[in-house]
Design a protein around this motif. Sequence first.
Motif, PDB file in Angstrom:
ATOM      1  N   MET A 102     -37.956  21.529  -0.040  1.00 43.69           N
ATOM      2  CA  MET A 102     -36.847  22.120  -0.800  1.00 43.69           C
ATOM      3  C   MET A 102     -36.090  21.027  -1.555  1.00 43.69           C
ATOM      4  O   MET A 102     -35.914  19.933  -1.036  1.00 43.69           O
ATOM      5  N   ALA A 103     -35.670  21.369  -2.731  1.00 40.24           N
ATOM      6  CA  ALA A 103     -34.929  20.390  -3.520  1.00 40.24           C
ATOM      7  C   ALA A 103     -33.563  20.119  -2.898  1.00 40.24           C
ATOM      8  O   ALA A 103     -32.982  21.000  -2.267  1.00 40.24           O
ATOM      9  N   LEU A 104     -33.082  18.888  -3.068  1.00 41.48           N
ATOM     10  CA  LEU A 104     -31.774  18.549  -2.512  1.00 41.48           C
ATOM     11  C   LEU A 104     -30.674  19.304  -3.254  1.00 41.48           C
ATOM     12  O   LEU A 104     -29.764  19.847  -2.652  1.00 41.48           O
ATOM     13  N   VAL A 105     -30.803  19.298  -4.582  1.00 42.38           N
ATOM     14  CA  VAL A 105     -29.796  19.969  -5.396  1.00 42.38           C
ATOM     15  C   VAL A 105     -30.491  21.039  -6.219  1.00 42.38           C
ATOM     16  O   VAL A 105     -31.555  20.791  -6.791  1.00 42.38           O
ATOM     17  N   SER A 106     -29.873  22.197  -6.258  1.00 38.63           N
ATOM     18  CA  SER A 106     -30.431  23.233  -7.097  1.00 38.63           C
ATOM     19  C   SER A 106     -29.299  23.863  -7.890  1.00 38.63           C
ATOM     20  O   SER A 106     -28.354  24.403  -7.323  1.00 38.63           O
ATOM     21  N   VAL A 107     -29.404  23.729  -9.191  1.00 38.21           N
ATOM     22  CA  VAL A 107     -28.365  24.234 -10.087  1.00 38.21           C
ATOM     23  C   VAL A 107     -28.898  25.480 -10.756  1.00 38.21           C
ATOM     24  O   VAL A 107     -29.982  25.458 -11.332  1.00 38.21           O
ATOM     25  N   ARG A 108     -28.168  26.608 -10.614  1.00 35.56           N
ATOM     26  CA  ARG A 108     -28.714  27.873 -11.131  1.00 35.56           C
ATOM     27  C   ARG A 108     -27.761  28.519 -12.106  1.00 35.56           C
ATOM     28  O   ARG A 108     -26.641  28.856 -11.751  1.00 35.56           O
ATOM     29  N   HIS A 109     -28.241  28.702 -13.313  1.00 37.12           N
ATOM     30  CA  HIS A 109     -27.495  29.437 -14.351  1.00 37.12           C
ATOM     31  C   HIS A 109     -26.045  28.989 -14.425  1.00 37.12           C
ATOM     32  O   HIS A 109     -25.131  29.806 -14.513  1.00 37.12           O
ATOM     33  N   LEU A 110     -25.823  27.705 -14.363  1.00 38.53           N
ATOM     34  CA  LEU A 110     -24.477  27.156 -14.318  1.00 38.53           C
ATOM     35  C   LEU A 110     -23.805  27.319 -15.686  1.00 38.53           C
ATOM     36  O   LEU A 110     -24.364  26.957 -16.721  1.00 38.53           O
ATOM     37  N   THR A 111     -22.611  27.877 -15.663  1.00 38.35           N
ATOM     38  CA  THR A 111     -21.843  28.054 -16.899  1.00 38.35           C
ATOM     39  C   THR A 111     -20.412  27.651 -16.623  1.00 38.35           C
ATOM     40  O   THR A 111     -19.868  27.963 -15.559  1.00 38.35           O
ATOM     41  N   ARG A 112     -19.805  26.952 -17.555  1.00 37.10           N
ATOM     42  CA  ARG A 112     -18.398  26.620 -17.399  1.00 37.10           C
ATOM     43  C   ARG A 112     -17.694  26.858 -18.728  1.00 37.10           C
ATOM     44  O   ARG A 112     -18.099  26.305 -19.762  1.00 37.10           O
ATOM     45  N   ILE A 113     -16.687  27.671 -18.680  1.00 31.73           N
ATOM     46  CA  ILE A 113     -15.922  27.982 -19.890  1.00 31.73           C
ATOM     47  C   ILE A 113     -14.507  27.444 -19.711  1.00 31.73           C
ATOM     48  O   ILE A 113     -13.876  27.676 -18.671  1.00 31.73           O
ATOM     49  N   PHE A 114     -14.033  26.700 -20.670  1.00 32.40           N
ATOM     50  CA  PHE A 114     -12.659  26.205 -20.627  1.00 32.40           C
ATOM     51  C   PHE A 114     -11.789  27.027 -21.562  1.00 32.40           C
ATOM     52  O   PHE A 114     -12.208  27.359 -22.674  1.00 32.40           O
ATOM     53  N   ASP A 115     -10.583  27.330 -21.093  1.00 33.24           N
ATOM     54  CA  ASP A 115      -9.616  27.999 -21.959  1.00 33.24           C
ATOM     55  C   ASP A 115      -8.837  26.914 -22.693  1.00 33.24           C
ATOM     56  O   ASP A 115      -8.049  26.190 -22.090  1.00 33.24           O
TER      57      ASP A 115
ATOM     58  N   SER B 113     -17.798  28.577 -13.835  1.00 34.70           N
ATOM     59  CA  SER B 113     -17.311  29.899 -14.234  1.00 34.70           C
ATOM     60  C   SER B 113     -18.261  30.960 -13.693  1.00 34.70           C
ATOM     61  O   SER B 113     -17.847  31.920 -13.075  1.00 34.70           O
ATOM     62  N   THR B 114     -19.557  30.758 -13.959  1.00 32.13           N
ATOM     63  CA  THR B 114     -20.574  31.574 -13.299  1.00 32.13           C
ATOM     64  C   THR B 114     -21.716  30.653 -12.920  1.00 32.13           C
ATOM     65  O   THR B 114     -21.757  29.502 -13.344  1.00 32.13           O
ATOM     66  N   GLY B 115     -22.651  31.186 -12.125  1.00 30.14           N
ATOM     67  CA  GLY B 115     -23.757  30.358 -11.696  1.00 30.14           C
ATOM     68  C   GLY B 115     -23.419  29.647 -10.404  1.00 30.14           C
ATOM     69  O   GLY B 115     -22.328  29.794  -9.860  1.00 30.14           O
ATOM     70  N   ALA B 116     -24.360  28.856  -9.911  1.00 26.71           N
ATOM     71  CA  ALA B 116     -24.175  28.271  -8.589  1.00 26.71           C
ATOM     72  C   ALA B 116     -24.732  26.863  -8.514  1.00 26.71           C
ATOM     73  O   ALA B 116     -25.670  26.499  -9.221  1.00 26.71           O
ATOM     74  N   VAL B 117     -24.096  26.045  -7.686  1.00 22.72           N
ATOM     75  CA  VAL B 117     -24.633  24.737  -7.324  1.00 22.72           C
ATOM     76  C   VAL B 117     -24.985  24.818  -5.846  1.00 22.72           C
ATOM     77  O   VAL B 117     -24.122  25.071  -5.012  1.00 22.72           O
ATOM     78  N   GLU B 118     -26.248  24.636  -5.518  1.00 24.04           N
ATOM     79  CA  GLU B 118     -26.652  24.639  -4.113  1.00 24.04           C
ATOM     80  C   GLU B 118     -27.087  23.245  -3.714  1.00 24.04           C
ATOM     81  O   GLU B 118     -27.908  22.627  -4.391  1.00 24.04           O
ATOM     82  N   ILE B 119     -26.512  22.750  -2.638  1.00 23.34           N
ATOM     83  CA  ILE B 119     -26.926  21.448  -2.146  1.00 23.34           C
ATOM     84  C   ILE B 119     -27.415  21.632  -0.721  1.00 23.34           C
ATOM     85  O   ILE B 119     -26.711  22.207   0.118  1.00 23.34           O
TER      86      ILE B 119
END
Lengths: 317, 326, 320
Positions: free
Chosen positions: C1-14, C72-78
Amino acid sequence: MADTSLPEVPVKDPSRLQLALQSDFFYQFKRSPVAVVSFVVVSILILSAIFAPLIAPHDPFDPSSLNLMNGFSAPMTPNAFTGETFWLGTDDQGRDVFSTILYGMRISLFVGAAAVAFAMVLGITLGLLAGYVGGWTETIIMRVADVQLTFPAILVAMLIFGIAKGVTPVEYRDQMAIWVLIIAIGLSDWVQFARVVRGATLVEKNKEYVQAARLIGRTSPAIMLRHILPNVLSPVLVIATISLALAIIAEATLSFLGVGAPPTQPSLGTLIRIGQGFLFSGEWWILLFPAVTLLTLALGVNLLGDWLRDALNPRLR
Amino acid sequence: MTKPILSIRDLTVEIPTRHGILRPVDGVSYDITAGEILGVVGESGAGKSMAGNAVIGLLSPPAHISKGEIHVNGRRVDQLQGDAMRKLRGKEIGMVFQDPLTSLNPLLRIGDQLTETMLAHLDISRAEADKRAVAALEEVGIPGAAERVGSYPHEFSGGMRQRVVIALALCAEPSLIIADEPTTALDVSVQAQIIALLKRLCRDRGTAVMLITHDMGVIAEAADRVAVMYAGKLAELGPVRDVLTAPLHPYTDGLMGSTPLASRGKARLHQIPGAMPRLDALPPGCAFSPRCPKVQAVCRQDPGPHIEDGAGRAACFFPLSREEVA
Amino acid sequence: MALVSVRHLTRIFDVSKPWLNRVIERKPKALLTAVSDVSFEIEEKTVYALVGESGSGKSTIGKMLVGLLSPSTGAVEIRGVDLTRETDAQKVDDVRADIQMIFQDPFASLNPRWRVRDIIVEPVAARGGETTGMAEKLLEQVGLSARDAGKFPHEFSGGQRQRICIARALASEPKLIVCDEPTSALDVSVQAQVLNLMSDLKDEFGLTYLFISHDLTVVQHMADRIGVLYLGRLVEEADPDALFDDPKHPYTQMLLAAAPQLGAFGRDVPPPTGEIPDPINPPPGCAYNPRCPLATDLCRTTRPELRAVRGARVACHFAE
């Protein structure tokens, strides 16, 4: 690298005092005559205020040591009735002006320093909160500060003083007067601390060392106190010094207007108020010497603050 | 050889401090001829920008030129003061700095900044200056130049601003441009555009350019000759291809070795031990001697041979031979 | 398994103006999408590099990984733990202790009022760990002297400060270190020293790096896998050799051509055209379409998905 010839002995870390003495800051201080002179003058005044009971030839608060016959002695002139000589003369009740100045300075300095300390603690706390937390906290704190800034400080102080006087029982009024004075001046003075600290905090909180502390899980209070606070203190020091001069003058003004220190605990301002009544009857010394002391003290502290601002301003280096 | 536009001889800049006199530039000599780009490269604190500032008279006190001569178009300029220096700066020397915003007045339209500079230094009419301002913006590749002359600096992107600065530097038709890290603040793709622009303009107009940068890649692509500086002194001076592919000074060699290269792949980078000495703690003799792999006793006493154009390439007693350069 | 898995990561700044200004000026809210639907995985003990120009969102991704920003949406899995959704505080804390960060500016990343010793051990001290002698040992591991522990940051050069930052990052014995432009403020020769040190430490401690940089040559030197970002989107992901020898996305090709090269004396190639668009109003479809020589109507309307092309993943309709 330069000390490779030294034997490998455990080296003690230089203390902060040692570092301070080697610093550019101390070097600049030594090279500025204005700074050195005002520092010496202010130190002498502060020390003589602190040790007033040891230095003063008389205790102006001890009615038993007073002799009404000594009243209105001119400076350095033997009194016509008792033959006693007073350096700076006496007032109407025969109190030694030199002694009253020493004791008056005590109260002036105490009120000034305590008021600045109060303003500083309040201003730094609110400024740190406003800068670090942001959002509504910031909006509320800074709008209150803006509103307060539109009133002259002395008016705010008089308002607070008036309210406090109204709510304290008559028998405690004289005792409370000093503390009310401190809170009144302090509350009228916190805004500039809060503004400067907020500004500096906004700069510091985006620096990477703060992010580093955040990511290891330090709590916000810990970051504000241990990381940001030490780095915003330089401008605070400058304002505190200049504020001290202003607070001393504010106290003198309030006392002069009769809303400050009571005659039983006269500050420099009270002394000046008392003295101005005798100016036209020829007893000029009762007014002049307290006034000159106040002027010297305020000017000295102010010059010191001015120099500090230049010395701590990285852009002027 | 043609007469150089800029000629620096034995330039020394001193800063008196409480710890003694620092020499951020120490006995530097080089020439730049018309149409030539001289790359001045070195690490931070090597004195490369300080030398440029000395030429345009922008040393901030207490730093001052203590020795040496600077000639621009054959005229000695290192002793010029006030107005004469200002005239020289606009008319004969143009400047491009790292941060374009510092070179532009935020309150003036860029068209006015251009025309004012031209009117101050060129003998032309207002109408002519207006016409030339549009032409200058067109030349540096600003789209819709005729409309954009009325814009303020903040209405441009970083790359466009740097183009405006270049237009401003060139509009009085100077014979020398000093560009101090002109692309450091810019993205790779914009950097390529700016470098190409500088090269084209200088070739077309025959302007001499002093290109100060820390980026060896930029030097390789843009410069004709390169001056490598170390701790205030010139370490190596020569044609860019020779210096970069076959360095003679061990410092240049180390510098080239520590640059990550596509061809080197993931092999360990060559590393020069230690760090550049601070100006207040320079070793006696050659400043590079404590880090030099070829150091001998003489290097620790004697600062090494003086170099200038036409007299030596590397300030080193034991320059590398071709075989030693990997 | 990967150490870090970044999925559909989105970040919106106002990035809107304050509410009152918006009302008065009748302006809508302004939203900046710094990171848009980015997915990748980092294998243990490898170096994953993110490259991109300014505004590409590479630093934002790094900050979301270490928890300085929340997605904002998406996930960081470690190690299989989703840091934003996991409710077990102990688990989150354990994972957080495994992540450290090295920052770009060595002058801003050390508290100027603290002694180096206190700076280095802070990650451990904050969790109440034993720290005696730790700073001295770490300082020697990063090539400084144990005696430096009692000094203040201003006594060090940029390269030395970056070593102190590395020592601090190592103090809590992390598995993953996010390096945000760790050498871009350093001179070439110092950069070489720091990069070598980072490689050595990686082997010694079995570290995993997320290496964020704008410098292609540095990335090529360090990385095992490279992701290229443009305007918050992952446009290409490949192994270094494949990426540099055979770039498949037109943006990657442009980036490689534009980078100054040591061997390219007096190179005269037409420079790339255009600039990075405004991230508040990115172009529709593929973000690179206004500058792309291959752009068609499809590119102007439909955002390309990442798809596998010869061992790489590319977000281009025309890559093959």
